[in-house]
Design an enzyme around this catalytic site. Structure first.
Site, PDB file in Angstrom:
ATOM      1  N   ASP A  96       0.935  -1.144  -0.027  1.00 26.38           N
ATOM      2  CA  ASP A  96       0.042  -0.056  -0.073  1.00 26.38           C
ATOM      3  C   ASP A  96       0.843   1.307  -0.051  1.00 26.38           C
ATOM      4  O   ASP A  96       2.293   1.075   0.170  1.00 26.38           O
ATOM      5  CB  ASP A  96      -0.805  -0.003   1.093  1.00 26.38           C
ATOM      6  N   ASP A 111      -0.180   5.062   0.885  1.00 24.34           N
ATOM      7  CA  ASP A 111      -0.203   6.112   2.142  1.00 24.34           C
ATOM      8  C   ASP A 111      -0.585   5.465   3.541  1.00 24.34           C
ATOM      9  O   ASP A 111      -1.352   4.445   3.590  1.00 24.34           O
ATOM     10  CB  ASP A 111      -1.500   6.864   2.049  1.00 24.34           C
ATOM     11  N   ASP A 137      -1.495  -0.579   5.941  1.00 26.48           N
ATOM     12  CA  ASP A 137      -1.950  -0.145   7.303  1.00 26.48           C
ATOM     13  C   ASP A 137      -3.307  -0.248   7.554  1.00 26.48           C
ATOM     14  O   ASP A 137      -3.795   0.137   8.837  1.00 26.48           O
ATOM     15  CB  ASP A 137      -1.475   1.291   7.380  1.00 26.48           C
TER      16      ASP A 137
END
Length: 233
Positions: free
Chosen positions: A12, A14, A170
């Site tokens: 991922d 961001d 995240d």
């Protein structure tokens, strides 16, 4: 077959590779300010991130009770965000060192719900693009996370089984994407999306890390030692 072609790590963006919280929040508040709306707390906007720009803008409008066409607001947000794409956004501490280690033994790719053009601009501006074999953004011709299509496409293009890949992220969208694709997940507790991951869904996560260097250690073990079981906590 070389080590780097035997394993795929999909990141991922961001909250995993880069801390973009302030630039995203500032762009959101610039959108609101253009309509005379009082800025929202940065932390509140950051909690809205993770499902793509369109959904972020939808949440901003709802939180501010702002009644404007979504498409118009999205266009304005993207203009504001593109102007400040890397104003404060930086890789998390240890990311470059982790990528240096992992890139020698695995193929690396990015799977994000951020638009692909902005993703590639950001990676290039931060000199991270050199690490990644492929990039799929939220507006690429596959569905956005948590739909597994993007992750499955990357695995297929790498010519590997799902057991020879790792999804690093995240957010709950990253966890759900990995589960749906039958790809092991590594959850970054340092990322700003981690706080919104439901505790009951963390049981599906193979690994959790507090710092980027731990990602490199996990990948090295999986690639070089054949994938021994590692501690989740």
């Amino acid at each position: 077959m070389s080590d780097s072609s035997r394993f795929l790590v999909v990141f991922d963006l961001d909250g995993t590779l880069v801390d973009s919280a302030r630039d995203l929040a500032d762009a959101g508040n610039a959108l609101l300010a253009g309509h005379g709306i009082t800025p929202l707390p940065r932390a509140q906007i950051v909690r809205m991130v993770g499902d793509g720009a369109r959904e972020l803008v939808r949440r901003l409008l709802a939180a501010s009770a702002l009644d404007v066409p979504l498409d118009n607001a999205l266009e304005r947000f993207l203009e504001e965000y593109n102007r400040r794409l890397v104003a404060t956004t930086r890789p998390y501490d240890g990311i470059v060192e982790m990528l240096d280690r992992v890139a020698t033994i695995a193929r690396l790719a990015v799977l994000t719900n951020k638009p692909e053009h902005a993703t590639r601009r950001l990676l290039a501006a931060l000199d991270l693009d050199r690490y990644f074999w492929d990039v799929i953004g939220g507006d690429t011709a596959v569905a956005r996370k948590p739909d597994p299509a993007g992750l499955l496409s990357l695995v297929e293009r790498a010519g590997l089984p799902s057991t020879r890949a790792l999804m690093v992220g995240d957010s709950v969208a990253d966890v759900r994407t990995a589960v749906a694709a039958a790809v092991p997940a590594c959850l970054t507790r340092y990322g700003f999306g981690f706080a919104q991951v439901p505790k009951d869904e963390r049981s599906a996560v193979a690994y959790e890390v507090d710092r980027p260097s731990e990602i490199a250690t996990i990948v090295e073990r999986l690639v070089l030692d054949g994938g021994p079981e590692l501690s989740r906590r």
